[in-house]
Scaffold this motif. Structure first.
Motif, PDB file in Angstrom:
ATOM      1  N   HIS A  43       2.233 -49.840 -12.274  1.00 47.44           N
ATOM      2  CA  HIS A  43       3.414 -48.875 -12.471  1.00 47.44           C
ATOM      3  C   HIS A  43       4.410 -49.272 -11.424  1.00 47.44           C
ATOM      4  O   HIS A  43       5.690 -49.379 -11.828  1.00 47.44           O
ATOM      5  N   ALA A  70       6.193 -41.602 -16.276  1.00 44.67           N
ATOM      6  CA  ALA A  70       4.931 -41.759 -15.655  1.00 44.67           C
ATOM      7  C   ALA A  70       4.436 -40.654 -14.773  1.00 44.67           C
ATOM      8  O   ALA A  70       3.238 -40.288 -14.644  1.00 44.67           O
ATOM      9  N   LEU A 106       1.257 -41.236  -8.126  1.00 44.70           N
ATOM     10  CA  LEU A 106       2.498 -41.875  -8.807  1.00 44.70           C
ATOM     11  C   LEU A 106       3.915 -41.157  -8.620  1.00 44.70           C
ATOM     12  O   LEU A 106       4.913 -41.502  -9.113  1.00 44.70           O
TER      13      LEU A 106
END
Length: 329
Positions: free
Chosen positions: A183, A208, A218
């Protein structure tokens, strides 16, 4: 965030600051990462194999490969391991991962206009070597998410189109949906300074984070996106952008979903996540929240994201930490 490849020039400061005594630990205090780097420096591929073979978590495996791949001179001896264990994909993976970072070493972190043709030629040569190795690993082991993650990283250097970059990323997240390094690297691809825009960058980061489970690391992607936009703005507009209640609220919400959530657990590579939140909170003027992150970090300063403020990341880290902690007194 794993060593920001292709860094643009940092924000300069006119302040004269004494250089602190802290140093950046590329292993982020992780004993396995440290042991891997030490084994790489003494060319002990047997020890590397024994350290990496038990690691099954995709996030941890990628973090450890990145730590090892950054060892200088690995290209001089990795062939010995490949020849000694031809049936193993691990030494080929190590060669490919190292070649990605080795390629950026040739290119340097300068803007494209400041990179010579000879540097670009060597950059592309090393990236071809990297992708040949990584493709071989995937041909032999299609579920190797670490090889696929380094292909997401190399996508920027190889200047692949959006369809191919998305395909590489999708091949990782279909196997491990919340893969942090994948990511992080895809977010960089979508930055305006590479092949995207601020809008695409924020769309990717916000989606995300929204889809990630509570306690996921994240959440820091939102902070990265704001720092990237801040860095791209002219002096004057940059600080005005960060002095915004909406930006402050979004970073705080990301922390609540991530590092401040009860389900959050520190895992290998945790320090760069907390350093990112610390810088983000400091930049938006939330010194209380910044202090909370600095308390978790202790002395575990990471190059990213502080190198965006100074070539020696320790200098802004210490200055911001001192100010944030003083505000708590």
């Amino acid at each position: 965030m794993r060593g920001q490849l292709g860094m643009w020039p940092f924000r300069r400061s006119n302040k004269q600051v004494a250089v602190p005594t802290l140093t950046v630990d590329t292993t982020e205090g992780d004993p396995t990462a440290r042991a891997l780097r030490e084994a790489g420096e003494r060319r002990d591929w047997g020890a590397i194999r024994d350290l990496l073979t038990p690691v099954t978590d995709p996030d941890e495996h990628a973090f450890y490969l990145w730590a090892l791949a950054d060892v200088d001179g690995l290209q001089d001896w990795i062939g010995e391991w490949i020849e000694a264990e031809p049936r193993s994909t691990l030494p080929v993976l190590v060669r490919g991962a190292h070649a990605v970072l080795w390629a950026w070493e040739a290119r340097t972190s300068a803007r494209a206009s400041q990179v010579s043709q000879d540097q670009f030629k060597e950059f592309w040569r090393r990236l071809r070597l990297a992708e040949n190795c990584l493709d071989e690993v995937i041909d032999r082991d299609p579920d190797d998410t670490t090889a696929r993650t380094f292909l997401v990283t190399s996508a920027r250097g190889r200047q692949v189109d959006r369809t191919e970059a998305d395909r590489r990323f999708d091949e990782v997240v279909t196997r491990h949906p919340w893969h942090r390094i994948a990511h992080e690297q895809m977010l960089q691809y979508r930055c305006q300074k590479w092949y995207g825009s601020h809008e695409e960058m924020f769309e990717f980061a916000r989606e995300a984070v929204a889809k990630s489970p509570a306690g996921s690391a994240l959440g820091h992607l939102v902070v990265v996106a704001h720092l990237e936009k801040w860095l791209d703005l002219p002096v004057g507009e940059d600080e005005e952008y960060l002095d915004d209640d909406a930006v402050r609220a979004e970073i705080s919400a990301a922390a609540d979903h991530s590092v401040r959530h009860p389900d959050y657990r520190r895992r290998p590579g945790w320090a760069s996540v907390h350093n990112t939140f610390a810088m983000g909170f400091y930049k938006v003027g939330d010194l209380r929240s910044a202090a909370g992150q600095f308390e978790v970090i202790g002395d575990q300063v990471t190059a990213w994201p502080w190198q965006y403020s100074n070539r020696n990341p320790v200098i802004p880290f210490v200055a911001c930490r001192d100010e944030a902690m003083a505000a708590e007194d």
